[in-house]
Design a protein around this motif. Structure first.
Motif, PDB file in Angstrom:
ATOM      1  N   THR A   1       0.807  -1.223   0.000  1.00  0.00           N
ATOM      2  CA  THR A   1       0.000   0.000   0.000  1.00  0.00           C
ATOM      3  C   THR A   1       0.839   1.270   0.000  1.00  0.00           C
ATOM      4  O   THR A   1       0.296   2.370   0.085  1.00  0.00           O
TER       5      THR A   1
ATOM      6  N   GLY B   1      -5.134  -4.468   4.501  1.00  0.00           N
ATOM      7  CA  GLY B   1      -4.853  -3.135   3.993  1.00  0.00           C
ATOM      8  C   GLY B   1      -5.338  -2.046   4.922  1.00  0.00           C
ATOM      9  O   GLY B   1      -4.761  -0.956   4.985  1.00  0.00           O
TER      10      GLY B   1
ATOM     11  N   GLN C   1      -5.940  -4.879  -0.781  1.00  0.00           N
ATOM     12  CA  GLN C   1      -5.249  -4.189   0.308  1.00  0.00           C
ATOM     13  C   GLN C   1      -5.309  -2.673   0.140  1.00  0.00           C
ATOM     14  O   GLN C   1      -5.435  -1.929   1.116  1.00  0.00           O
ATOM     15  N   ASN C   2      -5.227  -2.179  -1.093  1.00  0.00           N
ATOM     16  CA  ASN C   2      -5.269  -0.732  -1.295  1.00  0.00           C
ATOM     17  C   ASN C   2      -6.676  -0.172  -1.161  1.00  0.00           C
ATOM     18  O   ASN C   2      -6.854   0.968  -0.738  1.00  0.00           O
TER      19      ASN C   2
ATOM     20  N   LYS D   1      -7.099   3.601  -0.785  1.00  0.00           N
ATOM     21  CA  LYS D   1      -6.244   4.133  -1.845  1.00  0.00           C
ATOM     22  C   LYS D   1      -6.643   3.532  -3.193  1.00  0.00           C
ATOM     23  O   LYS D   1      -5.883   2.781  -3.809  1.00  0.00           O
TER      24      LYS D   1
END
Length: 492
Positions: free
Chosen positions: A20, A94, A316-317, A322
């Motif tokens: 990330t 994440g 995860q992002n 994100k």
């Protein structure tokens, strides 16, 4: 530089890169390379059975030719659980929600065991009838049925290992599953001939022996995988306390997982339906098609691996809030795979006949295979693009979107085009038949169309509304069913 140093340059553990933050290309590479190796090991797994049974008898070899698609179908029906577990773990990791990631992994294991037991029980009783429908001859049917009944009885072990792989991948660790897979391949190769031929103190079990060897090696992998996750020293951790089935939490797994199962089952059914169309032509066409598909299975390994890496990075992002970084990862993967597979396509076009000659000495089959490869190879890069974007859709929890793209590509485009161009008389179209070339064209058309559809759909940005913890509606679900994050207990 020693061997260990060389290996460390290629394989890096989750603790050595951040998904990330920072560079995108390197972590995607380190995620994907072990998956490529794992897939190659899976291919070696199947080749070992084929090698030993081929030496046992022709009927035994034909039996597993019928059995392998059945195994794929059983896994496809249950693969939604593994995809859901991987996505949920990735999103919680994440978001730095360790307790929730632990709970998601534990619940996934529980429901995977339940699903595999149900599928195994159903499979045990119906495989004989299904194999008969597929056209297994009287000499082959009993052997294939014996193989599938053993596999069905031990499906929980085989499925359990794939769940372990998916959960570790969601965390970002693809090396540990690769090493465990290596263990299972070695064990399977070693014990296969003992159980098939009856070496040493073992009885001669033939085709069933290969199935027992598979179940034993996968059971070993399952035990090792569960031990690793229970300890929690590598990758995601599970807890016996969190493994008590939570029906409320199961709704979240079902909403994310069912579309993934539909996608996998659709792929399995399309393979079998395409065989029906191919089977309308002479044996040389069927043989050439079979060789071409096997060539694809090796060439597309990088695309499959990168798609899994993108799935983890997106999850995860998204969890880290994100989405732009997730989009960048998907775009980079699509461009890279288009270039790499495009290059492999050029090589395949130039070396089509030599590649075909590796698998057969029949000049007629070589000609058919080369024709197939030359038609399809120019579109190899498009497969990489489609895989990259559908992997990102899955990582965002938009598994229904990924399934829709896959079903459209295979069921709405490829199969109808193949039948319409190859046998317009059956399709009821007033056009001249292109023969087997029509089938090859259908692959090229659907590959390109699948990539374009995935790219344009991704550009719409609808995947961005996925909640970081997978707690909001998935692909249009009602808002009052937000997967009840309160159902996730936290450690004291």
């Amino acid at each position: 530089m020693g061997i260990g140093d060389t290996i460390s340059l290629v394989f890096k553990g989750r603790e050595e890169f951040e998904l990330t933050e920072g560079n995108i290309g390197k972590p995607l590479f380190y995620l994907s390379v072990p998956i490529v190796v794992t897939n190659l090991l899976q291919t070696a797994y199947n080749l070992a059975d084929t090698l030993w049974l081929g030496r046992y008898s022709t009927e035994a070899l034909a039996a597993i030719s019928f059995a392998f698609p059945m195994v794929f179908l059983l896994f496809s029906l249950g693969m939604g659980v593994t995809v859901a577990g991987s996505v949920l773990v990735a999103q919680h990791v994440g978001a730095d929600e360790d307790a929730e990631a632990k709970y998601a992994a534990s619940q996934t294991v529980s429901f995977a065991v339940i699903v595999s037991l149900i599928l195994g029980a159903v499979g045990y009783f119906v495989v004989g009838d299904l194999l008969g429908l597929l056209g297994a001859s009287p000499d082959v049917l009993p052997l294939a049925t014996d193989y599938m009944r053993v596999i069905s009885s031990g499906l929980v072990f085989m499925f359990g290992f794939f769940v372990f792989t998916a959960l570790m991948r969601g965390y970002g660790d693809t090396i540990t599953p690769m090493l465990v897979m290596l263990l299972t391949v070695v064990v399977n190769i070693v014990i296969d001939p003992f159980l098939i031929f009856g070496w040493w103190i073992f009885p001669e079990l033939g085709v069933a022996g290969a199935a027992y060897a598979t179940i034993f090696s996968r059971a070993l992998a399952f035990v090792v995988g569960m031990a690793i996750m229970l300890r929690g020293t590598r990758g995601v951790q599970i807890s016996p306390r969190d493994m008590v089935p939570n029906l409320t939490y199961a709704r979240k797994i079902v909403r994310i997982g069912v579309p993934a199962s539909i996608e996998g089952t659709g792929r399995s059914l399309s393979v079998n339906l395409m065989l029906v169309i191919v089977g309308l032509f002479p044996t040389t066409v069927v043989a050439g098609y079979g060789i071409g598909v096997r060539v694809f299975s090796v060439i597309f390994l990088p695309a499959i691996a990168v798609a899994r890496g993108v799935e983890t990075m997106t999850g995860q992002n998204i969890g880290a809030d994100k989405p732009d970084r997730a989009a960048t990862a998907a775009g980079l993967a699509a461009k890279t795979m288009f270039a790499i597979l495009g290059l492999l396509g050029v090589v395949t076009i130039l070396a089509a006949r030599p590649i075909a000659a590796v698998f057969t000495a029949d000049p007629a089959v070589v000609t058919v295979t080369a024709d197939f490869l030359r038609w399809v190879a120019p579109t190899f890069g498009f497969i990489g693009v489609m895989r990259a974007y559908t992997g990102s859709f899955r990582g965002a929890g938009k598994t229904m979107t990924a399934a829709a793209i896959s079903v459209t590509m295979l069921g709405v485009i490829r199969l109808p085009v193949a039948l319409g161009l190859a046998r317009p008389d059956i399709a009821g179209l007033p056009i001249p038949s292109l023969g087997s070339t029509g089938i090859w064209i259908s692959f090229a058309v659907s590959n390109a169309a699948g990539a374009i559809i995935a790219y344009l759909w991704y550009r719409r940005g609808t995947w961005r509304d996925a909640d970081p913890r997978g707690q909001t509606p998935i692909d249009g679900e009602d808002g009052d069913e937000q997967a009840d994050s309160a159902a996730v207990p936290t450690d004291d």
